[in-house]
Design a protein around this motif. Structure first.
Motif, PDB file in Angstrom:
ATOM      1  N   GLN A 164       3.768   3.138  28.935  1.00 47.93           N
ATOM      2  CA  GLN A 164       3.714   2.612  28.345  1.00 47.93           C
ATOM      3  C   GLN A 164       3.333   3.327  26.554  1.00 47.93           C
ATOM      4  O   GLN A 164       4.648   2.427  25.834  1.00 47.93           O
ATOM      5  CB  GLN A 164       2.884   1.619  28.169  1.00 47.93           C
ATOM      6  N   LEU A 165       3.170   4.103  26.167  1.00 45.73           N
ATOM      7  CA  LEU A 165       2.850   4.281  25.232  1.00 45.73           C
ATOM      8  C   LEU A 165       4.435   5.478  24.254  1.00 45.73           C
ATOM      9  O   LEU A 165       4.957   5.524  23.781  1.00 45.73           O
ATOM     10  CB  LEU A 165       1.750   5.326  24.415  1.00 45.73           C
ATOM     11  N   ALA A 166       4.920   5.997  25.736  1.00 45.44           N
ATOM     12  CA  ALA A 166       6.129   6.399  25.808  1.00 45.44           C
ATOM     13  C   ALA A 166       6.437   5.883  25.265  1.00 45.44           C
ATOM     14  O   ALA A 166       8.449   5.902  24.605  1.00 45.44           O
ATOM     15  CB  ALA A 166       6.324   7.530  26.828  1.00 45.44           C
ATOM     16  N   ASP A 167       6.756   4.511  26.208  1.00 44.60           N
ATOM     17  CA  ASP A 167       8.095   3.842  25.533  1.00 44.60           C
ATOM     18  C   ASP A 167       8.097   3.053  24.172  1.00 44.60           C
ATOM     19  O   ASP A 167       9.397   2.839  24.225  1.00 44.60           O
ATOM     20  CB  ASP A 167       7.887   2.580  26.939  1.00 44.60           C
ATOM     21  N   MET A 168       6.891   2.700  24.044  1.00 46.33           N
ATOM     22  CA  MET A 168       6.661   2.479  22.402  1.00 46.33           C
ATOM     23  C   MET A 168       7.305   3.326  21.632  1.00 46.33           C
ATOM     24  O   MET A 168       8.339   3.239  20.838  1.00 46.33           O
ATOM     25  CB  MET A 168       5.596   1.860  21.982  1.00 46.33           C
ATOM     26  N   LEU A 169       7.330   4.656  21.496  1.00 45.87           N
ATOM     27  CA  LEU A 169       7.391   5.487  20.443  1.00 45.87           C
ATOM     28  C   LEU A 169       9.254   5.437  20.805  1.00 45.87           C
ATOM     29  O   LEU A 169      10.002   5.819  19.902  1.00 45.87           O
ATOM     30  CB  LEU A 169       7.516   6.689  21.507  1.00 45.87           C
ATOM     31  N   ALA A 170      10.071   6.009  22.273  1.00 42.24           N
ATOM     32  CA  ALA A 170      11.630   5.720  22.479  1.00 42.24           C
ATOM     33  C   ALA A 170      11.834   4.462  22.289  1.00 42.24           C
ATOM     34  O   ALA A 170      12.777   4.131  21.472  1.00 42.24           O
ATOM     35  CB  ALA A 170      10.962   5.401  24.504  1.00 42.24           C
ATOM     36  N   VAL A 171      11.672   3.102  21.956  1.00 44.90           N
ATOM     37  CA  VAL A 171      11.675   1.873  21.525  1.00 44.90           C
ATOM     38  C   VAL A 171      11.974   1.607  19.703  1.00 44.90           C
ATOM     39  O   VAL A 171      12.393   0.448  19.349  1.00 44.90           O
ATOM     40  CB  VAL A 171      12.095   0.756  22.347  1.00 44.90           C
ATOM     41  N   SER A 172      10.870   2.495  19.101  1.00 46.34           N
ATOM     42  CA  SER A 172      10.824   2.086  17.596  1.00 46.34           C
ATOM     43  C   SER A 172      11.453   3.783  17.076  1.00 46.34           C
ATOM     44  O   SER A 172      12.495   3.812  17.770  1.00 46.34           O
ATOM     45  CB  SER A 172       9.315   2.055  17.062  1.00 46.34           C
ATOM     46  N   GLY A 173      11.491   2.940  16.048  1.00 45.20           N
ATOM     47  CA  GLY A 173      12.347   4.167  14.601  1.00 45.20           C
ATOM     48  C   GLY A 173      12.143   3.965  12.730  1.00 45.20           C
ATOM     49  O   GLY A 173      10.976   2.797  13.158  1.00 45.20           O
ATOM     50  N   THR A 174      12.714   3.696  12.684  1.00 39.35           N
ATOM     51  CA  THR A 174      12.498   3.450  11.321  1.00 39.35           C
ATOM     52  C   THR A 174      13.446   2.472  10.557  1.00 39.35           C
ATOM     53  O   THR A 174      14.532   2.614  10.098  1.00 39.35           O
ATOM     54  CB  THR A 174      12.528   4.863  10.593  1.00 39.35           C
ATOM     55  N   PRO A 175      12.404   1.933  10.229  1.00 34.76           N
ATOM     56  CA  PRO A 175      13.798   0.366   9.431  1.00 34.76           C
ATOM     57  C   PRO A 175      14.871   1.007   8.084  1.00 34.76           C
ATOM     58  O   PRO A 175      13.841   1.892   7.289  1.00 34.76           O
ATOM     59  CB  PRO A 175      12.542  -0.798   8.499  1.00 34.76           C
ATOM     60  N   ALA A 176      16.095   0.792   7.978  1.00 34.46           N
ATOM     61  CA  ALA A 176      16.926   0.703   7.281  1.00 34.46           C
ATOM     62  C   ALA A 176      16.348   0.775   5.914  1.00 34.46           C
ATOM     63  O   ALA A 176      14.956  -0.259   5.662  1.00 34.46           O
ATOM     64  CB  ALA A 176      18.114   0.517   7.321  1.00 34.46           C
ATOM     65  N   LEU A 177      16.840   1.273   5.357  1.00 41.22           N
ATOM     66  CA  LEU A 177      15.857   2.045   3.277  1.00 41.22           C
ATOM     67  C   LEU A 177      16.750   0.112   2.830  1.00 41.22           C
ATOM     68  O   LEU A 177      18.847   0.099   2.782  1.00 41.22           O
ATOM     69  CB  LEU A 177      16.544   2.652   2.916  1.00 41.22           C
ATOM     70  N   ASN A 178      16.655  -0.503   2.382  1.00 39.33           N
ATOM     71  CA  ASN A 178      17.112  -1.799   1.306  1.00 39.33           C
ATOM     72  C   ASN A 178      17.786  -1.297   0.105  1.00 39.33           C
ATOM     73  O   ASN A 178      16.622  -0.665  -0.590  1.00 39.33           O
ATOM     74  CB  ASN A 178      16.423  -2.468   0.379  1.00 39.33           C
TER      75      ASN A 178
ATOM     76  N   PHE B  38       0.690  -1.116   0.336  1.00 34.60           N
ATOM     77  CA  PHE B  38       0.137  -0.096  -0.180  1.00 34.60           C
ATOM     78  C   PHE B  38       0.968   0.788  -0.206  1.00 34.60           C
ATOM     79  O   PHE B  38       0.250   2.413   0.252  1.00 34.60           O
ATOM     80  CB  PHE B  38      -0.623   0.023   1.161  1.00 34.60           C
ATOM     81  N   GLY B  39       2.218   1.080  -0.081  1.00 36.14           N
ATOM     82  CA  GLY B  39       3.167   2.423  -0.139  1.00 36.14           C
ATOM     83  C   GLY B  39       3.996   2.760   1.258  1.00 36.14           C
ATOM     84  O   GLY B  39       4.383   3.328   0.884  1.00 36.14           O
ATOM     85  N   PHE B  40       3.704   2.184   2.171  1.00 38.47           N
ATOM     86  CA  PHE B  40       4.041   2.275   3.508  1.00 38.47           C
ATOM     87  C   PHE B  40       5.297   1.197   3.820  1.00 38.47           C
ATOM     88  O   PHE B  40       5.084   0.071   3.437  1.00 38.47           O
ATOM     89  CB  PHE B  40       2.501   2.017   4.504  1.00 38.47           C
ATOM     90  N   LEU B  41       6.940   2.222   4.256  1.00 35.99           N
ATOM     91  CA  LEU B  41       8.025   1.725   4.610  1.00 35.99           C
ATOM     92  C   LEU B  41       8.193   0.909   3.226  1.00 35.99           C
ATOM     93  O   LEU B  41       8.785  -0.480   3.345  1.00 35.99           O
ATOM     94  CB  LEU B  41       7.959   0.659   5.858  1.00 35.99           C
ATOM     95  N   LYS B  42       8.032   1.701   2.019  1.00 34.90           N
ATOM     96  CA  LYS B  42       8.301   0.727   0.795  1.00 34.90           C
ATOM     97  C   LYS B  42       9.956   0.836   0.582  1.00 34.90           C
ATOM     98  O   LYS B  42      10.651   1.335   1.204  1.00 34.90           O
ATOM     99  CB  LYS B  42       8.028   1.998  -0.320  1.00 34.90           C
ATOM    100  N   HIS B  43      10.071  -0.737  -0.005  1.00 27.10           N
ATOM    101  CA  HIS B  43      11.834  -1.124   0.381  1.00 27.10           C
ATOM    102  C   HIS B  43      12.330  -1.000   1.258  1.00 27.10           C
ATOM    103  O   HIS B  43      13.814  -0.796   1.683  1.00 27.10           O
ATOM    104  CB  HIS B  43      12.446  -0.185  -0.574  1.00 27.10           C
ATOM    105  N   ARG B  44      11.698  -0.682   2.862  1.00 25.15           N
ATOM    106  CA  ARG B  44      12.421  -1.051   3.738  1.00 25.15           C
ATOM    107  C   ARG B  44      12.013  -2.507   5.054  1.00 25.15           C
ATOM    108  O   ARG B  44      12.839  -2.363   5.647  1.00 25.15           O
ATOM    109  CB  ARG B  44      12.268   0.007   4.936  1.00 25.15           C
TER     110      ARG B  44
END
Length: 439
Positions: free
Chosen positions: A400-414, A246-252
């Protein structure tokens, strides 16, 4: 408008085959307007749908799944809900981050356990803990490292050597293992089916209803299915690897499939290998490329190993036959006296990885949120992140929500194809060769 590939069921999922035949699927065959559209009825999507329906009881929530609940990835794992951070996360130097991951995973174990009890979901749920096992020198090096990490993290554990393990695991194949509490074992297809059946009343579930097109205009999301259409104000994505369609996180995203084989039910005589109760356990390999073993409460053994990169999300049948033989070899070396016991099913389940081992959680568009790329720990991460995705989308605030945001990130581009496939396959082949003694 984005044309999406549709998930397919290969009818090989051993867990799903054990379930009673469900009632006919409810398919969407009309045009509907909803407040919330959830794509995907796995751990993430179901947790998101449940939570948003609780927060907004007067609003209409709709969940779509391309298959029957339990046929997809959430119903194909080996049945662990693990509280510990994933190996890569556990190896990090940021103790605060590890503590946040542990707390989030434990919340997932607790939430699922409460739902199982509340709704009487028959899925073999058991807080049985898990073993991390080593076979040879390479595995023992990994196990020693794991023990050091647990000590540094002040996480309680027990180390068992071969003689102590034999009556539990039914084999002398393992030189040593580390046991940790607070991992739940379950039948994944039964669990997700039970979760789907017990959604709040303002939630509607449609199965065999794939989203083939998804677009946004005029403040509305428009999802087209083979027989219907949905206009939604808000979009929650629990579609993991398919989200890039659907175009989200394309190539990641790196779609990787792991494989398992399951035996028939063991006889009383065959169960004599396991004199120490309770007669079920789960073991994961100290060397991540090694073999996972489970003995289920209904007395079936499961062997899981081998990985394949599946950029089209599906495996090859001829390759699966070779994988099944590899499972047979792994099984026979552990349980030579059970070499006559047949496998009744061999199946693969796809998960989402990223090159930088980073999971995604957050907003991906106007009134659109996603959680995915869970690095092979989707039962725990998917459950808690789905719940918190709904809270994020409805403007809630919590630690909990603050922790989830803190431990998440952006997958690297392939990198582009064919370099991506060549690199991933070469790395997997090397890992399999290096870990051959642990298989």
């Amino acid at each position: 408008m984005t044309q999406a590939r549709i998930p397919q069921d290969d009818k090989c999922n051993g867990w799903y085959q054990l379930l009673d035949k469900p009632a006919s699927a409810r398919r969407l065959n009309s045009c509907e307007d909803v407040d919330w559209l959830v794509i995907g009825a796995g751990f993430t999507g179901l947790a998101a749908a449940r939570r948003v329906a609780e927060i907004r009881p007067g609003e209409r929530v709709m969940v779509l799944d391309a298959l029957r609940v339990g046929q997809g990835a959430s119903g194909r794992n080996t049945g662990f809900v693990i509280d510990l951070p994933h190996k890569r996360d556990l190896e990090g130097n940021n103790v605060t981050r590890k503590q946040k991951l542990l707390a989030l995973n434990r919340a997932a174990v607790s939430d699922l356990g409460e739902l199982v009890t509340l709704h009487g979901i028959d899925c073999g749920w058991s807080l049985a803990g898990k073993y991390q096992g080593a076979v040879g020198e390479r595995g023992l090096e990994y196990l020693d490292h794991f023990e050091t990490l647990l000590k540094n993290f002040n996480y309680p554990y027990r180390r068992l050597e071969r003689d102590a393990l034999e009556p539990i695991l039914g084999t002398r194949h393992y030189a040593a293992a580390i046991f940790t509490d607070n991992t739940a074992l379950m039948q994944p297809a039964a669990l997700v089916r039970g979760l789907a059946k017990t959604l709040p009343n303002n939630t509607e579930l449609f199965e065999h209803t794939p989203v083939v097109d998804l677009s946004h205009s005029g403040g509305q999301w428009c999802a087209t299915t083979p027989e219907g259409k949905i206009r939604a104000t808000n979009l929650l994505l629990g579609s993991n690897i398919y989200s890039q369609e659907f175009g989200f996180l394309k190539h990641r995203v790196l779609p990787v499939m792991t494989f398992a084989s399951m035996t028939r039910v063991l006889t009383d005589k065959e169960m004599a290998l396991f004199p120490t109760g309770p007669h079920h356990f789960g073991l994961t390999p100290a060397d991540h490329a090694g073999t996972t073993v489970r003995l289920t409460p209904d007395r079936r053994l499961i062997i899981r190993n081998q990985y394949r990169f599946v950029p089209r999300y599906h495996d090859d049948l001829a390759e699966r036959l070779r994988i099944r033989q590899g499972h047979r070899d792994s099984f026979d070396i552990r349980y030579p006296t059970l070499s006559h016991v047949p496998f009744i099913a061999t199946w693969g389940g796809a998960c989402g990885l990223s090159r930088n081992y980073t999971a995604f959680f957050g907003k991906v568009g106007e009134n659109a949120w996603m959680s995915g790329v869970h690095q092979s720990v989707g039962a725990a991460r998917g459950t808690i992140s789905g719940k918190l995705m709904a809270e994020l989308a409805t403007g809630q605030n919590s630690s909990q929500l603050a922790d989830m945001l803190a431990v998440s990130g952006t997958p690297a581009l392939n990198p582009p194809q064919p370099f991506l496939s060549l690199g991933v396959k070469a790395r997997m082949k090397h890992a399999a060769w290096a870990s051959r003694a642990e298989l």
